[in-house]
Scaffold this motif. Sequence first.
Motif, short mmCIF file in Angstrom:
data_model
loop_
_atom_site.label_atom_id
_atom_site.label_comp_id
_atom_site.label_asym_id
_atom_site.label_seq_id
_atom_site.Cartn_x
_atom_site.Cartn_y
_atom_site.Cartn_z
N THR A 1 -5.13 0.17 -7.45
CA THR A 1 -5.07 1.57 -7.88
C THR A 1 -4.44 1.69 -9.26
O THR A 1 -4.95 2.38 -10.15
N ASN A 2 -3.33 1.00 -9.46
CA ASN A 2 -2.63 1.12 -10.74
C ASN A 2 -3.34 0.39 -11.87
O ASN A 2 -3.16 0.74 -13.04
N LEU B 1 -1.64 -0.80 -3.98
CA LEU B 1 -0.82 -0.62 -5.18
C LEU B 1 -1.48 -1.23 -6.42
O LEU B 1 -1.70 -0.55 -7.41
N GLU C 1 0.84 -1.20 0.00
CA GLU C 1 0.00 0.00 0.00
C GLU C 1 0.87 1.25 0.00
O GLU C 1 2.04 1.22 0.41
N THR C 2 0.28 2.36 -0.45
CA THR C 2 0.97 3.64 -0.52
C THR C 2 0.20 4.68 0.28
O THR C 2 -1.03 4.76 0.18
N ALA D 1 4.94 2.45 -2.51
CA ALA D 1 4.31 1.23 -2.00
C ALA D 1 5.21 0.54 -0.98
O ALA D 1 6.42 0.38 -1.19
N THR E 1 2.44 5.92 -6.83
CA THR E 1 1.89 4.79 -6.07
C THR E 1 2.86 3.62 -6.06
O THR E 1 3.02 2.94 -5.04
N TYR F 1 -0.63 8.63 1.21
CA TYR F 1 -0.63 9.97 0.65
C TYR F 1 -1.01 11.00 1.71
O TYR F 1 -1.86 10.74 2.57
#
Length: 428
Positions: A72-73, A69, A48-49, A119, A115, A51
């Motif tokens: 989302t991508n 990650l 996970e990233t 990550a 992201t 923000y």
Amino acid sequence: MTAVATAPAGAQQRTVLAPISWRWPLIYGVLALVALVFFTLLPEGGRETNYQISRGGDLWTIPNFTVPLTATNIVLSVVMLALTAYAVRATAGRHRIPTWVPIVFGIAFVLAFLTWVGAGRATVIPVTTLLSGALALSVPLVFGALSGVVCERSGIVNIAIEGQLLAGAFLGAVVASLTASAYLGLVAAPLAGAAVGAILAFFAVKYWVDQIIVGVVLNVLVIGLTSFLFSTVLTENKATWNAAQRLPTLPVPLLSEIPVIGPVLFRQTLLVYLMYAAVIVLQVFIFRSRWGLRMRSVGEHPKAADTVGIKVNRTRVVNTILGGAIAGLGGAFFTVGSGLAFGKEMSAGQGFIALAAMILGRWNPVGAVAAALLFGFSKNLGNVLSTIGSNVPSEFLLMLPYAVTIFAVAGLVGRVRAPAAENIPYIK
């Protein structure tokens, strides 16, 4: 765009269509596949990233959030692939790709990259800090690119932007130190740039010296002169001649408290607000005023301009000095704009990147600003990635803004047409 071929007498005329350029759809497709493969499928799943959006002083607080990650991508990659398909369809139908397509595509690609980089790390990616730093680093590039637009639209190639930025930084620092006023340093900076511009105009217009050669020589002259004065006068009595002075931050009431937009656009110094005004004024004046029409006519067809009574050489001299003053104002960012004392060659090649931004922006103030913001963002992105400790090699981060410059100018611009009469002296 179509071209009409003249048929022989008695034959029916045929319209010959220009060949389709697949450059942009190809670029979109390659970048979308890079994001899908390298930023989405190859990395280890489950990471996970984090923000961070809000900063202190915002009107309301947006809490930090975490995104997965892979999911989302995947979404961002699908968006990029859809935009690629849209670009292919528009190109096949010989329609112009709308401006919003590259903007949305670029945002999606950058988010996918961030992201991926962030990550699995405990640190957060500060979005607002990334954007505000990008704007700050773009200030000298924007002023330098605007200087190039004003000069080259008049027919004078301004290679001396680097020297004008450095001269503005030097005089701004010295005057601010002597008077203990950053604002007086800000006033002095464009005078130094205008002086360099005047020398360029003198040799290019009066003696018909090649403008590129004069610009290169002026860059070397300013670097040598400021380095000599720094090593002697400024270093020996730093407290008097080179004490750091900083422009204060002037937040706009209410607007500066809006999350993201406020700290980035409306919590800035006077120099940044002058940059906003310069972009708007030049965009309007160059394309919507008599002054701009005369300037563009002198840069495109000076003989025709002279025929209708426009003083070609005087117009070039005035606009070259004005362009030098604009670049000198940008040079103030390195000293009074950043709160730093003057240092040797502190412009660090920013004038040449400003030239690239001008070309990428197709000699248009708004386009030049967009290109300058791209280069400023790439530079600050490297700084932020170094701060959060990414796996990207530090050498790559250092070369990132220059790699973006080469890629943008060589790969994205394509064929552009400079003003027809630039670097051609007008002999009446």
